[in-house]
Design a protein around this motif. Structure first.
Motif, PDB file in Angstrom:
ATOM      1  N   THR A   1       6.765  12.584  -2.647  1.00  0.00           N
ATOM      2  CA  THR A   1       5.851  13.749  -2.536  1.00  0.00           C
ATOM      3  C   THR A   1       4.412  13.338  -2.795  1.00  0.00           C
ATOM      4  OG1 THR A   1       7.620  15.233  -3.270  1.00  0.00           O
ATOM      5  CG2 THR A   1       5.367  16.035  -3.451  1.00  0.00           C
ATOM      6  N   THR A   2       4.200  12.520  -3.795  1.00  0.00           N
ATOM      7  CA  THR A   2       2.842  12.065  -4.129  1.00  0.00           C
ATOM      8  C   THR A   2       2.265  11.216  -2.998  1.00  0.00           C
ATOM      9  OG1 THR A   2       3.388  12.073  -6.484  1.00  0.00           O
ATOM     10  CG2 THR A   2       1.465  10.770  -5.788  1.00  0.00           C
TER      11      THR A   2
ATOM     12  N   GLY B   1       0.790  -1.207   0.000  1.00  0.00           N
ATOM     13  CA  GLY B   1       0.000   0.000   0.000  1.00  0.00           C
ATOM     14  C   GLY B   1       0.828   1.266   0.000  1.00  0.00           C
ATOM     15  N   LEU B   2       0.189   2.291   0.573  1.00  0.00           N
ATOM     16  CA  LEU B   2       0.757   3.633   0.515  1.00  0.00           C
ATOM     17  C   LEU B   2       2.117   3.703   1.189  1.00  0.00           C
ATOM     18  CD1 LEU B   2       0.388   6.612  -0.219  1.00  0.00           C
ATOM     19  CD2 LEU B   2      -0.871   6.913   1.924  1.00  0.00           C
ATOM     20  N   PHE B   3       2.232   3.145   2.385  1.00  0.00           N
ATOM     21  CA  PHE B   3       3.507   3.244   3.091  1.00  0.00           C
ATOM     22  C   PHE B   3       4.571   2.342   2.478  1.00  0.00           C
ATOM     23  CE2 PHE B   3       0.420   4.808   6.195  1.00  0.00           C
ATOM     24  CZ  PHE B   3       1.028   5.978   6.591  1.00  0.00           C
ATOM     25  N   GLY B   4       4.142   1.260   1.826  1.00  0.00           N
ATOM     26  CA  GLY B   4       5.119   0.453   1.083  1.00  0.00           C
ATOM     27  C   GLY B   4       5.741   1.240  -0.045  1.00  0.00           C
ATOM     28  N   ALA B   5       4.918   2.063  -0.719  1.00  0.00           N
ATOM     29  CA  ALA B   5       5.441   2.905  -1.799  1.00  0.00           C
ATOM     30  C   ALA B   5       6.459   3.888  -1.266  1.00  0.00           C
ATOM     31  CB  ALA B   5       4.291   3.631  -2.481  1.00  0.00           C
ATOM     32  N   LEU B   6       6.157   4.445  -0.050  1.00  0.00           N
ATOM     33  CA  LEU B   6       7.128   5.372   0.535  1.00  0.00           C
ATOM     34  C   LEU B   6       8.454   4.676   0.796  1.00  0.00           C
ATOM     35  CD1 LEU B   6       4.920   7.357   3.077  1.00  0.00           C
ATOM     36  CD2 LEU B   6       6.201   8.326   1.164  1.00  0.00           C
TER      37      LEU B   6
ATOM     38  N   ALA C   1      -1.277  10.616   1.762  1.00  0.00           N
ATOM     39  CA  ALA C   1      -1.405  10.383   3.203  1.00  0.00           C
ATOM     40  C   ALA C   1      -2.116  11.542   3.877  1.00  0.00           C
ATOM     41  CB  ALA C   1      -0.025  10.168   3.823  1.00  0.00           C
ATOM     42  N   GLN C   2      -1.801  12.742   3.429  1.00  0.00           N
ATOM     43  CA  GLN C   2      -2.504  13.912   3.984  1.00  0.00           C
ATOM     44  C   GLN C   2      -3.982  13.846   3.664  1.00  0.00           C
ATOM     45  OE1 GLN C   2      -1.378  16.368   5.945  1.00  0.00           O
ATOM     46  NE2 GLN C   2       0.681  15.433   6.018  1.00  0.00           N
ATOM     47  N   ASP C   3      -4.320  13.447   2.471  1.00  0.00           N
ATOM     48  CA  ASP C   3      -5.736  13.329   2.096  1.00  0.00           C
ATOM     49  C   ASP C   3      -6.428  12.287   2.962  1.00  0.00           C
ATOM     50  OD1 ASP C   3      -5.383  15.222   0.162  1.00  0.00           O
ATOM     51  OD2 ASP C   3      -5.143  13.813  -1.504  1.00  0.00           O
ATOM     52  N   LEU C   4      -5.705  11.215   3.238  1.00  0.00           N
ATOM     53  CA  LEU C   4      -6.289  10.181   4.080  1.00  0.00           C
ATOM     54  C   LEU C   4      -6.563  10.705   5.492  1.00  0.00           C
ATOM     55  CD1 LEU C   4      -7.137   7.229   4.529  1.00  0.00           C
ATOM     56  CD2 LEU C   4      -4.729   6.710   5.034  1.00  0.00           C
TER      57      LEU C   4
ATOM     58  N   ASN D   1      -7.166  13.730   6.289  1.00  0.00           N
ATOM     59  CA  ASN D   1      -8.248  14.728   6.215  1.00  0.00           C
ATOM     60  C   ASN D   1      -9.624  14.058   6.247  1.00  0.00           C
ATOM     61  OD1 ASN D   1      -6.509  16.922   6.180  1.00  0.00           O
ATOM     62  ND2 ASN D   1      -6.420  16.991   3.925  1.00  0.00           N
ATOM     63  N   VAL D   2      -9.701  12.802   5.866  1.00  0.00           N
ATOM     64  CA  VAL D   2     -10.991  12.090   5.889  1.00  0.00           C
ATOM     65  C   VAL D   2     -11.495  11.985   7.335  1.00  0.00           C
ATOM     66  CG1 VAL D   2     -12.078   9.868   5.457  1.00  0.00           C
ATOM     67  CG2 VAL D   2     -10.540  10.835   3.764  1.00  0.00           C
ATOM     68  N   LEU D   3     -10.564  11.917   8.297  1.00  0.00           N
ATOM     69  CA  LEU D   3     -10.919  11.750   9.707  1.00  0.00           C
ATOM     70  C   LEU D   3     -11.363  13.053  10.357  1.00  0.00           C
ATOM     71  CD1 LEU D   3      -7.984   9.401  10.774  1.00  0.00           C
ATOM     72  CD2 LEU D   3     -10.306   8.755  10.123  1.00  0.00           C
ATOM     73  N   ARG D   4     -11.191  14.139   9.763  1.00  0.00           N
ATOM     74  CA  ARG D   4     -11.523  15.430  10.345  1.00  0.00           C
ATOM     75  C   ARG D   4     -12.998  15.749  10.122  1.00  0.00           C
ATOM     76  NH1 ARG D   4      -6.240  18.864   8.369  1.00  0.00           N
ATOM     77  NH2 ARG D   4      -4.708  17.711   9.598  1.00  0.00           N
TER      78      ARG D   4
END
Length: 607
Positions: free
Chosen positions: A593-594, A2-7, A599-602, A604-607
Motif C-alpha cells: 500500500t505504501t 527502488g520503489l518497484f523492487g520493494a513491491l 508510485a501515485q505521487d510520482l 502526479n509529478v508529471l501532471r
C-alpha cells in the motif's frame, strides 16, 4: 531496485507467509493423526549483488523443514496389534499395486511409516489405517528362530500348528525324609518303606535283592479299662475282672481262645487253682495281665524280642523276624476290648523276591498305600493325543536300619490305572535315588530317560525327565509327602490360530486354540542417515530419496505393543505461529500500500 523492487519483495513476502500458513493449517488439521510429523517452514533471504555501501535486505524464499525424527507422545491402546516406536526407526510397509479376487498384489516397493495402527484383515495381513501392509521376518514356530534376513509382507493364515510330542519333562520336588504312608509307624524302624513282602511281584528296580527280614507291627486303637474313671489300659490291666477294676472293659472267659499263626492259646482257670503244667505256652490263666498275654503271643510267633507292648492304651503286636503274624480270638468282644476290631494280619518288613521293576494290577492297592504321590502332567504323543503322566515315589531303604543302609527312593509312572492280575499298573523308571544325611541327592542324577513309555494304551517316544543339578531333595517335611515345586512338559496338541498380538520385544505372538502362544514373526525397523530427507506420501508414509540414504536395519528404537504414537504437532505452538504469520502477512500488505501511494505521487509529478 527502488520503489518497484520493494513491491516485488512485498509480493514475495506475501507468498512466503502464505506458504507458512499452508504448513500451519496442515499441522493443525493433522494434530490428531496417528504418528503425523509436522512440517515447519524455513525462510531464506535472497540478497542481490551490490556494493558494500549499497547492500539490501533482499527478498525472501521459503522451504519446508521436516520433523521426521521428532517423537510424538506414546499412549496405550486397547488393540493388541497396535504398536508404537520409541526412538528412531520406521515400520517397513508396502501398499498393493492392485487387487485380484480381493487379494492384494504387491509391487515390491518398500515404504516406511511410524503409523502403527495395524489390524488383522480377513486375508491374515496386518494393515494400518492408511492401507499399508506390515513387513517383517518370519519365525520358525518349532525353533523360535528368525528365518531369513530380508523383510517380507507378513501373512498369518489359519493353518493348524502341528502337534509336538512330549520329549522332556522338567521335574523339581522335595521328598519328605519320613513319608507318612498308611503303613508308617515311627516306633518301628523301616515301617515307612515299601514292604516288598506284601507284594506278589517285587516293585524294586530290576535285580535288586530283597532286604533282610525286619520286624513290623500292628497297633490297635487306644481303649479304656473297666475303671469308672476313664483310664487307658496298660501292661498291668487284667484280662478279666470285676467292674471298676483295672481290667478289660469286656474280659475273656475260661475256654476262650486266641490263635497266633495257627497255634491256639486257651484261657484256663485262675492261676491259684491250676494244676501243675497247665500254665504253659498254649494256656493262660484267666486272671493274667495284658503283658503276660503279649508274652504268650510273642512266644508263639517266634518273636524272641518279646517286644509287643501297650503304649497310651494302644496294644502293639510285633511280628519279629521269624514269620508274618496273624492273630484272632474266639471272643470278639474281649478282643475288641484290647483295641482290635477284627483279626490282625501283618507281614514282616523286607524279604520277598528280587526286584522286577513293575507293580502288577493285583498289587496296585498295596503300592498306593505304601507310596506317596509325585504329581502329574499331561503329555502328548506324535498325533497330539493327550495322556496323563502320573508319578509316585516309594522309599525303598532307610539309613535308620543301621550300617549298610541308606535313604533310597524309587520313582514310578503309571502305565494302566485299570490293570488287574499280572498286568503292569506302575513302572519303576529303573534308577535308585539315594540321599545323604543332609537331604542332598548322592550321587547326583541330572536326568533319566523313560524308553517309549506306553501309558493307558498310548505310546510316547523316549521321554527325558530332567531334575537339574539340585532338583531333587529329601528334607524333613511334617506333611510327609512329596512337595512338587515344578512339573512341566514340552509337548502340545495341534491348534488353530485364534488371535495375534504384538509383544514389547517387537514380535508378533499368535495365540492358538491349544493354549500355546507362539512367536510368529519379528517386526523389522528401518533407520536412515538422513531421515528428514525422506519423501512424504499419503497416509503418513515415506519414500527413500538420494538425500535420505538407503534403509539401515539393526539399529533402531524399541517397539511398544498395544500402544500408538500420536502426532508431534502441538496446537498451542501452531496457533502462536499462526498469529505471527498473520501479522507478517498484514505487514507485507502495508508495504505494498505504501509503495502504491509513493508510485501515485510520482505519477502526479508529471501532471
Amino acid at each position: 531496485m527502488g520503489l518497484f523492487g520493494a513491491l516485488n519483495t512485498s509480493v514475495a513476502g506475501l507468498r512466503a507467509q502464505s506458504y507458512a500458513l499452508e504448513n500451519i493449517s496442515g499441522n493443525i488439521a493433522n494434530s490428531q493423526t496417528t504418528a503425523f510429523k509436522r512440517i515447519d517452514t524455513s525462510f531464506l533471504d535472497l540478497i542481490p549483488e551490490t556494493g558494500n555501501n549499497n547492500q539490501l535486505a533482499g527478498s525472501v524464499a521459503t522451504s519446508s523443514r521436516a520433523t521426521n525424527t521428532v517423537q510424538g507422545d506414546v499412549q496405550k491402546a486397547a488393540v493388541a496389534t497396535y504398536m508404537a516406536i520409541s526412538g528412531d526407526g520406521f515400520f517397513v510397509v508396502q501398499k498393493p499395486g492392485s487387487f485380484t479376487d480381493n487379494n492384494p498384489i504387491f509391487n515390491g516397493v518398500d515404504n516406511y511409516t511410524r503409523r502403527g495402527d495395524f489390524t488383522l484383515d480377513k486375508n491374515g495381513y496386518l494393515v494400518n489405517g492408511a492401507g499399508y501392509y506390515l513387513e517383517g521376518l518370519p519365525i520358525d514356530p518349532t525353533t523360535g528362530n528368525v528365518t531369513g534376513s530380508n523383510p517380507q509382507v507378513l501373512k498369518f493364515g489359519g493353518d493348524f500348528l502341528p502337534a509336538q510330542p512330549t520329549t522332556t519333562v522338567t521335574y523339581r520336588a522335595n521328598l519328605a525324609a519320613y513319608p507318612l504312608t498308611t503303613k508308617h509307624d515311627k516306633s518301628v524302624p523301616g515301617s515307612e518303606l515299601i514292604n516288598v513282602g506284601d507284594f506278589t511281584t517285587n516293585p524294586s528296580t530290576v535285580g535288586t535283592p530283597p532286604l533282610p527280614y525286619l520286624d513290623n507291627a500292628a497297633s490297635g486303637t487306644p481303649v479304656n479299662s473297666a475303671l469308672t474313671t476313664p483310664t487307658r489300659i496298660n501292661g498291668s490291666t487284667a484280662l478279666s475282672g470285676a467292674a471298676n477294676t483295672n481290667s478289660l472293659a469286656a474280659g475273656f472267659a475260661i475256654g476262650d481262645t486266641i490263635t497266633v499263626n495257627g497255634l491256639t492259646i486257651t484261657f484256663t482257670d485262675a492261676s491259684t487253682a491250676l494244676p501243675p503244667g497247665v500254665n504253659d505256652a498254649t494256656n493262660i490263666p484267666i486272671d493274667s495281665t495284658v503283658d503276660q498275654l503279649l508274652d504268650k503271643i510273642d512266644g508263639l510267633s517266634g518273636n524272641a524280642a518279646l517286644s509287643s507292648t501297650v503304649t497310651a492304651g494302644a496294644v502293639s503286636l510285633h511280628t519279629g523276624l521269624t514269620s508274618n503274624l496273624t492273630v484272632s480270638s474266639s471272643n470278639v468282644t474281649a478282643f475288641a476290648a484290647l483295641g482290635f476290631s477284627g483279626p490282625v494280619a501283618v507281614n514282616r518288613l523286607g524279604g520277598g523276591t528280587a526286584g522286577a521293576g513293575v507293580v502288577i494290577g493285583s498289587d496296585a492297592a498295596t503300592f498306593i498305600s505304601q507310596s506317596i504321590a509325585g504329581g502329574a502332567t499331561t503329555g502328548y504323543d506324535i498325533s497330539g493325543s493327550p495322556v496323563s503322566i502320573q508319578f509316585r515315589w516309594a522309599k525303598m531303604d532307610s539309613s535308620t536300619l543301621g550300617p549298610g543302609h541308606t535313604d533310597k527312593w524309587n520313582m514310578f509312572y503309571q502305565v494302566n490305572p485299570n490293570a488287574t492280575g499280572t498286568a503292569t499298573a506302575w513302572q519303576n523308571i529303573g534308577t535308585d535315588f539315594t540321599f545323604s544325611a543332609n537331604g542332598q541327592l548322592t550321587p547326583a542324577v541330572a536326568s533319566v530317560v523313560l524308553t517309549t513309555p506306553n501309558i493307558n494304551g498310548i505310546t510316547l517316544g523316549d521321554v527325558t525327565v530332567n531334575f537339574g543339578v539340585s532338583g531333587l531333595t529329601s528334607f524333613a517335611d511334617a506333611n510327609g509327602n512329596a512337595q512338587v515345586n515344578e512339573i512341566r512338559q514340552d509337548g502340545f496338541p495341534a491348534g488353530s490360530l485364534q488371535t495375534v498380538a504384538i509383544g514389547d520385544n517387537g514380535r508378533v505372538v499368535g495365540s492358538y486354540s491349544n493354549g500355546r502362544n507362539i512367536d510368529l514373526a519379528q517386526i523389522t525397523l528401518a533407520t536412515f542417515n538422513g531421515a528428514n530427507f525422506l519423501k512424504r506420501i499419503d497416509g503418513g508414509a515415506f519414500e527413500v530419496t538420494d538425500q535420505s540414504g538407503a534403509a539401515i536395519f539393526g539399529k533402531s528404537g524399541s517397539i511398544t505393543g498395544s500402544a500408538l504414537e500420536g502426532s508431534n504437532s502441538d496446537i498451542a505452538d501452531e496457533f502462536t505461529k499462526l498469529i505471527v504469520t498473520q501479522q507478517a502477512y498484514s505487514a507485507n500488505t502495508k508495504v505494498i500500500t505504501t509503495a502504491n501511494t509513493m508510485a501515485q505521487d510520482l505519477l502526479n509529478v508529471l501532471r
